[in-house]
Design an enzyme around this catalytic site. Structure first.
Site, PDB file in Angstrom:
ATOM      1  N   HIS A  16       0.436   1.005  -9.946  1.00 38.62           N
ATOM      2  CA  HIS A  16      -0.454   0.158  -9.137  1.00 38.62           C
ATOM      3  C   HIS A  16      -1.094  -0.932 -10.004  1.00 38.62           C
ATOM      4  O   HIS A  16      -2.314  -1.016 -10.133  1.00 38.62           O
ATOM      5  CB  HIS A  16      -1.536   1.011  -8.461  1.00 38.62           C
ATOM      6  CG  HIS A  16      -2.098   0.361  -7.220  1.00 38.62           C
ATOM      7  ND1 HIS A  16      -2.620   1.082  -6.172  1.00 38.62           N
ATOM      8  CD2 HIS A  16      -2.226  -0.953  -6.872  1.00 38.62           C
ATOM      9  CE1 HIS A  16      -3.039   0.251  -5.233  1.00 38.62           C
ATOM     10  NE2 HIS A  16      -2.808  -0.984  -5.635  1.00 38.62           N
ATOM     11  N   GLU A  54      -2.107   8.760  -5.238  1.00 40.34           N
ATOM     12  CA  GLU A  54      -2.302   8.155  -6.558  1.00 40.34           C
ATOM     13  C   GLU A  54      -3.368   8.903  -7.340  1.00 40.34           C
ATOM     14  O   GLU A  54      -4.466   9.109  -6.827  1.00 40.34           O
ATOM     15  CB  GLU A  54      -2.670   6.675  -6.402  1.00 40.34           C
ATOM     16  CG  GLU A  54      -1.531   5.849  -5.810  1.00 40.34           C
ATOM     17  CD  GLU A  54      -1.812   4.352  -5.805  1.00 40.34           C
ATOM     18  OE1 GLU A  54      -2.929   3.935  -6.187  1.00 40.34           O
ATOM     19  OE2 GLU A  54      -0.919   3.585  -5.411  1.00 40.34           O
ATOM     20  N   ARG A  87       0.833  -1.188   0.000  1.00 45.11           N
ATOM     21  CA  ARG A  87       0.000   0.000   0.000  1.00 45.11           C
ATOM     22  C   ARG A  87       0.871   1.242   0.000  1.00 45.11           C
ATOM     23  O   ARG A  87       1.964   1.255   0.581  1.00 45.11           O
ATOM     24  CB  ARG A  87      -0.935   0.024   1.230  1.00 45.11           C
ATOM     25  CG  ARG A  87      -2.111  -0.950   1.121  1.00 45.11           C
ATOM     26  CD  ARG A  87      -3.110  -0.462   0.082  1.00 45.11           C
ATOM     27  NE  ARG A  87      -4.241  -1.356  -0.093  1.00 45.11           N
ATOM     28  CZ  ARG A  87      -4.333  -2.305  -1.017  1.00 45.11           C
ATOM     29  NH1 ARG A  87      -3.316  -2.516  -1.833  1.00 45.11           N
ATOM     30  NH2 ARG A  87      -5.414  -3.041  -1.127  1.00 45.11           N
TER      31      ARG A  87
END
Length: 314
Positions: free
Chosen positions: A279, A260, A231
């Protein structure tokens, strides 16, 4: 009944819900707070991807019975606020491990073999770059894993059995846990000092914020690489960038970021020895279908008056 899906999921999941007689509602297709508040009002369920579901948005979901998080993490969902409103929350914990583990091994090998740099130099017509910049074999090297859940164990198996690596892991409370024979449990300080590669697979949340920062980076080998596929925020990105720039560590790979999408002007984007990916650890066709079907089935169970298979428990 109406299922709110503001961001698309794999077709198989939507087809399953439609076959069960539900209406798929996309709303405006936007995920800003105002759009979510407006679109969620008449929906009985929601499949949540990247949008942020906080207390204010949940308050307007008067008919909501379930919010199903499309993925293994749920940092963007206020579970406590949902529970207070009688809204069931679920997630998909068993569908992403294979894909993330494969991505971890991919990035580890890319770092070891200097694939990113070699490819960049070849595109510059610098074929001879390879003679002065050699990669390494990973067989016999030490992989330190922090976070020995489903993903961590799968990475360990692929590394130990498939690549003949020595695998060590920091397990805060190892008592009563099943630890495969090819994994050695060690204190965190030992893992940081001995590992040639360190891979993070811990949950998000406040508990693990800045888990790896200046102090931990200073304990790593100068030749070591750090990988974060867990994460964003688990690694202090600015301190990581500083450690790479000062050659305190050799480099690393980040698939997740504190913000993000990240700002491409950040210092970390200027580093040659760091691989950055958007990601995509679980971003495969197969994984997306597994997740979509998993959450769709839990939505159907809840709206049918049954218990979900994967409720979020806090």
């Amino acid at each position: 009944m109406k299922i709110y899906i503001p961001e698309p999921i794999a077709e198989a999941g939507e087809k399953y819900l439609e076959f069960q007689g539900y209406e798929i509602f996309r709303g405006s297709g936007q995920t800003d707070r105002e759009s979510l508040i407006r679109d969620i009002a008449e929906c009985d369920a929601m499949i949540l991807r990247t949008a942020k579901m906080d207390e204010e948005v949940l308050e307007d979901g008067k008919k909501l019975r379930i919010v199903a998080r499309h993925g293994a993490g749920y940092d963007n969902l206020d579970v406590k606020a949902a529970k207070e409103r009688g809204i069931i929350t679920t997630y998909s914990p068993d569908t992403t491990a294979l894909s993330v583990a494969e991505m971890t091994i991919t990035l580890l090998l890319m770092l070891a073999k200097k694939v990113k740099r070699m490819e960049t130099e070849l595109r510059k017509d610098n074929f001879s770059y390879k003679f002065s910049h050699k990669g390494m074999d990973v067989s016999g090297k030490t992989l330190g894993i922090i976070g020995l859940g489903k993903i961590g164990k799968m990475v360990a198996k692929k590394a130990a059995i498939g690549l003949d690596m020595k695998v060590i892991s920091y397990i805060p409370r190892p008592e009563g846990k099943e630890i495969p024979e090819y994994i050695k449990a060690v204190p965190l300080e030992q893992l940081l000092k001995e590992s040639d590669f360190i891979s993070l697979h811990v949950p998000g949340g406040a508990k693990n914020q800045n888990l790896i920062g200046k102090k931990e980076l200073e304990q790593m080998k100068e030749s070591a690489f750090l990988l974060n596929l867990s994460r964003g925020g688990v690694v202090n990105e600015s301190e990581f960038a500083e450690a790479v720039r000062k050659k305190q560590i050799a480099g690393g790979a980040l698939d997740v970021f504190a913000k993000e999408p990240p700002e491409i002007t950040d210092d970390i984007f200027k580093l040659e020895n760091v691989i950055l990916t958007p990601h995509i650890g679980s971003n495969t066709e197969e994984c997306m279908e597994r997740i979509a079907m998993d959450v769709a089935k839990d939505v159907d169970l809840v709206l049918s008056g049954e218990d979900p298979r994967h409720p979020i428990r806090q």
